[in-house]
Motif scaffolding. Structure first.
Motif, PDB file in Angstrom:
ATOM      1  N   MET A   1       0.846  -1.192   0.000  1.00  0.00           N
ATOM      2  CA  MET A   1       0.000   0.000   0.000  1.00  0.00           C
ATOM      3  C   MET A   1       0.883   1.244   0.000  1.00  0.00           C
ATOM      4  SD  MET A   1      -3.140  -0.955  -0.057  1.00  0.00           S
ATOM      5  CE  MET A   1      -4.618  -0.740   0.865  1.00  0.00           C
ATOM      6  N   THR A   2       0.376   2.261  -0.604  1.00  0.00           N
ATOM      7  CA  THR A   2       1.065   3.540  -0.737  1.00  0.00           C
ATOM      8  C   THR A   2       0.278   4.600   0.017  1.00  0.00           C
ATOM      9  OG1 THR A   2       1.852   2.931  -2.935  1.00  0.00           O
ATOM     10  CG2 THR A   2       1.873   5.255  -2.397  1.00  0.00           C
ATOM     11  N   GLN A   3       0.971   5.482   0.656  1.00  0.00           N
ATOM     12  CA  GLN A   3       0.292   6.530   1.421  1.00  0.00           C
ATOM     13  C   GLN A   3      -0.006   7.734   0.529  1.00  0.00           C
ATOM     14  OE1 GLN A   3       2.317   9.010   4.565  1.00  0.00           O
ATOM     15  NE2 GLN A   3       1.135   7.616   5.859  1.00  0.00           N
ATOM     16  N   ILE A   4      -1.237   8.235   0.646  1.00  0.00           N
ATOM     17  CA  ILE A   4      -1.606   9.509   0.034  1.00  0.00           C
ATOM     18  C   ILE A   4      -2.040  10.436   1.159  1.00  0.00           C
ATOM     19  CG2 ILE A   4      -3.160  10.770  -1.503  1.00  0.00           C
ATOM     20  CD1 ILE A   4      -3.462   8.297  -3.200  1.00  0.00           C
ATOM     21  N   ILE A   5      -1.404  11.579   1.226  1.00  0.00           N
ATOM     22  CA  ILE A   5      -1.822  12.629   2.150  1.00  0.00           C
ATOM     23  C   ILE A   5      -2.686  13.585   1.343  1.00  0.00           C
ATOM     24  CG2 ILE A   5      -1.081  14.572   3.586  1.00  0.00           C
ATOM     25  CD1 ILE A   5       1.543  12.981   4.069  1.00  0.00           C
ATOM     26  N   VAL A   6      -3.908  13.781   1.800  1.00  0.00           N
ATOM     27  CA  VAL A   6      -4.836  14.707   1.150  1.00  0.00           C
ATOM     28  C   VAL A   6      -4.878  15.965   2.015  1.00  0.00           C
ATOM     29  CG1 VAL A   6      -7.168  15.059   0.281  1.00  0.00           C
ATOM     30  CG2 VAL A   6      -6.189  12.755   0.288  1.00  0.00           C
ATOM     31  N   LEU A   7      -4.487  17.083   1.408  1.00  0.00           N
ATOM     32  CA  LEU A   7      -4.502  18.349   2.141  1.00  0.00           C
ATOM     33  C   LEU A   7      -5.943  18.767   2.406  1.00  0.00           C
ATOM     34  CD1 LEU A   7      -1.613  20.166   0.237  1.00  0.00           C
ATOM     35  CD2 LEU A   7      -1.506  18.921   2.409  1.00  0.00           C
ATOM     36  N   PRO A   8      -6.171  19.551   3.458  1.00  0.00           N
ATOM     37  CA  PRO A   8      -7.545  19.952   3.795  1.00  0.00           C
ATOM     38  C   PRO A   8      -8.258  20.660   2.642  1.00  0.00           C
ATOM     39  CG  PRO A   8      -6.065  20.461   5.605  1.00  0.00           C
ATOM     40  CD  PRO A   8      -5.205  20.048   4.444  1.00  0.00           C
ATOM     41  N   HIS A   9      -9.503  20.298   2.443  1.00  0.00           N
ATOM     42  CA  HIS A   9     -10.417  20.935   1.493  1.00  0.00           C
ATOM     43  C   HIS A   9     -11.676  21.243   2.283  1.00  0.00           C
ATOM     44  CE1 HIS A   9     -13.550  21.203  -1.575  1.00  0.00           C
ATOM     45  NE2 HIS A   9     -12.591  21.514  -2.427  1.00  0.00           N
ATOM     46  N   LEU A  10     -12.114  22.472   2.262  1.00  0.00           N
ATOM     47  CA  LEU A  10     -13.201  22.940   3.120  1.00  0.00           C
ATOM     48  C   LEU A  10     -14.396  22.002   3.159  1.00  0.00           C
ATOM     49  CD1 LEU A  10     -14.210  25.184   4.975  1.00  0.00           C
ATOM     50  CD2 LEU A  10     -15.114  26.334   2.953  1.00  0.00           C
ATOM     51  N   ALA A  23      -1.682   0.770  -5.052  1.00  0.00           N
ATOM     52  CA  ALA A  23      -0.903   1.020  -6.259  1.00  0.00           C
ATOM     53  C   ALA A  23      -1.590   0.360  -7.441  1.00  0.00           C
ATOM     54  CB  ALA A  23       0.514   0.481  -6.090  1.00  0.00           C
ATOM     55  N   GLY A  24      -1.506   1.016  -8.602  1.00  0.00           N
ATOM     56  CA  GLY A  24      -2.144   0.478  -9.800  1.00  0.00           C
ATOM     57  C   GLY A  24      -3.542   1.011 -10.028  1.00  0.00           C
ATOM     58  N   LYS A  25      -4.079   1.717  -9.040  1.00  0.00           N
ATOM     59  CA  LYS A  25      -5.389   2.355  -9.173  1.00  0.00           C
ATOM     60  C   LYS A  25      -5.180   3.867  -9.228  1.00  0.00           C
ATOM     61  CE  LYS A  25      -8.416  -1.103  -7.259  1.00  0.00           C
ATOM     62  NZ  LYS A  25      -9.597  -1.320  -6.453  1.00  0.00           N
ATOM     63  N   CYS A  87      -8.573  10.836 -12.254  1.00  0.00           N
ATOM     64  CA  CYS A  87      -8.974   9.564 -12.866  1.00  0.00           C
ATOM     65  C   CYS A  87      -7.894   8.978 -13.751  1.00  0.00           C
ATOM     66  CB  CYS A  87     -10.269   9.735 -13.662  1.00  0.00           C
ATOM     67  SG  CYS A  87     -10.119  10.701 -15.182  1.00  0.00           S
ATOM     68  N   GLN A  88      -6.910   9.774 -14.121  1.00  0.00           N
ATOM     69  CA  GLN A  88      -5.873   9.320 -15.044  1.00  0.00           C
ATOM     70  C   GLN A  88      -4.520   9.098 -14.363  1.00  0.00           C
ATOM     71  OE1 GLN A  88      -6.665   8.617 -18.432  1.00  0.00           O
ATOM     72  NE2 GLN A  88      -8.611   8.769 -17.355  1.00  0.00           N
ATOM     73  N   ALA A  89      -4.321   9.685 -13.202  1.00  0.00           N
ATOM     74  CA  ALA A  89      -3.050   9.572 -12.489  1.00  0.00           C
ATOM     75  C   ALA A  89      -3.054   8.285 -11.674  1.00  0.00           C
ATOM     76  CB  ALA A  89      -2.853  10.789 -11.591  1.00  0.00           C
ATOM     77  N   ILE A  90      -2.232   7.335 -12.084  1.00  0.00           N
ATOM     78  CA  ILE A  90      -2.191   6.018 -11.452  1.00  0.00           C
ATOM     79  C   ILE A  90      -1.126   6.014 -10.353  1.00  0.00           C
ATOM     80  CG2 ILE A  90      -1.861   3.543 -11.817  1.00  0.00           C
ATOM     81  CD1 ILE A  90      -4.371   4.777 -13.209  1.00  0.00           C
ATOM     82  N   VAL A  91      -1.540   5.598  -9.178  1.00  0.00           N
ATOM     83  CA  VAL A  91      -0.665   5.568  -8.007  1.00  0.00           C
ATOM     84  C   VAL A  91       0.369   4.453  -8.181  1.00  0.00           C
ATOM     85  CG1 VAL A  91      -0.638   5.170  -5.508  1.00  0.00           C
ATOM     86  CG2 VAL A  91      -2.517   6.468  -6.546  1.00  0.00           C
ATOM     87  N   SER A  92       1.628   4.773  -7.834  1.00  0.00           N
ATOM     88  CA  SER A  92       2.684   3.756  -7.834  1.00  0.00           C
ATOM     89  C   SER A  92       3.023   3.435  -6.381  1.00  0.00           C
ATOM     90  CB  SER A  92       3.905   4.265  -8.603  1.00  0.00           C
ATOM     91  OG  SER A  92       4.505   5.342  -7.913  1.00  0.00           O
ATOM     92  N   ASP A  93       4.254   3.106  -6.118  1.00  0.00           N
ATOM     93  CA  ASP A  93       4.637   2.811  -4.735  1.00  0.00           C
ATOM     94  C   ASP A  93       5.255   4.016  -4.036  1.00  0.00           C
ATOM     95  OD1 ASP A  93       6.966   2.874  -6.177  1.00  0.00           O
ATOM     96  OD2 ASP A  93       7.729   0.951  -5.456  1.00  0.00           O
ATOM     97  N   THR A  94       5.199   5.187  -4.657  1.00  0.00           N
ATOM     98  CA  THR A  94       5.735   6.419  -4.076  1.00  0.00           C
ATOM     99  C   THR A  94       4.621   7.178  -3.366  1.00  0.00           C
ATOM    100  OG1 THR A  94       7.367   6.576  -5.844  1.00  0.00           O
ATOM    101  CG2 THR A  94       6.907   8.598  -4.611  1.00  0.00           C
ATOM    102  N   PRO A  95       4.835   7.581  -2.123  1.00  0.00           N
ATOM    103  CA  PRO A  95       3.817   8.374  -1.419  1.00  0.00           C
ATOM    104  C   PRO A  95       3.514   9.680  -2.170  1.00  0.00           C
ATOM    105  CG  PRO A  95       5.499   7.603   0.098  1.00  0.00           C
ATOM    106  CD  PRO A  95       6.000   7.315  -1.279  1.00  0.00           C
ATOM    107  N   LEU A  96       2.285  10.132  -2.039  1.00  0.00           N
ATOM    108  CA  LEU A  96       1.829  11.355  -2.699  1.00  0.00           C
ATOM    109  C   LEU A  96       1.232  12.314  -1.684  1.00  0.00           C
ATOM    110  CD1 LEU A  96      -0.143   9.763  -5.697  1.00  0.00           C
ATOM    111  CD2 LEU A  96       2.191  10.681  -5.758  1.00  0.00           C
ATOM    112  N   VAL A  97       1.358  13.596  -1.975  1.00  0.00           N
ATOM    113  CA  VAL A  97       0.612  14.632  -1.262  1.00  0.00           C
ATOM    114  C   VAL A  97      -0.250  15.306  -2.319  1.00  0.00           C
ATOM    115  CG1 VAL A  97       0.717  16.771   0.060  1.00  0.00           C
ATOM    116  CG2 VAL A  97       2.422  14.977   0.464  1.00  0.00           C
TER     117      VAL A  97
END
Length: 114
Positions: A1-10, A23-25, A87-97
């Motif tokens: 599993m890869t970590q995604i940090i989602v910044l606050p959105h009101l 990953a892969g999704k 919808c087009q950006a596919i998650v790899s094994d690198t964490p994302l913000v």
């Protein structure tokens, strides 16, 4: 599993979130699977810009955007050099913000959010 940090959105994620992504999704699929209701008016078929996200960290780990995605991104609200369609950006094994822009074209036209 890869970590995604989602910044606050009101409205969509007021406190931000840290999710374990598959990953892969796509970013969009992963956010939706974790109850972050990112707009996706075209049902993730790369036909609109409502799932526009800004990748603040980990952008280089994503595959290059297609020409169709690049053309659509030109119409996105708040476009930045590290913008992608969720919808087009596919998650790899690198964490994302990831930052969800305050508005999407859908929100502005239909008055969903202020």
């Amino acid at each position: 599993m890869t970590q995604i940090i989602v910044l606050p959105h009101l409205e969509l994620c007021p406190d931000g979130a840290v999710i374990e992504a598959e990953a892969g999704k796509s970013i969009c699929d992963n956010l939706l699977a974790n109850e972050i209701e990112l707009d996706h008016a075209c049902e993730m078929s790369c036909a609109c810009t409502t799932c526009h996200v800004i990748v603040r960290e980990g952008f280089a780990s994503l595959e290059e955007a297609s020409e169709i995605e690049e053309d659509l991104l030109d119409k996105a609200w708040g476009l930045e050099p590290n913008s992608r369609l969720g919808c087009q950006a596919i998650v790899s094994d690198t964490p994302l913000v990831v930052e969800i822009p305050k508005y999407s074209i859908n929100m502005a036209k239909e008055g969903h959010r202020k």
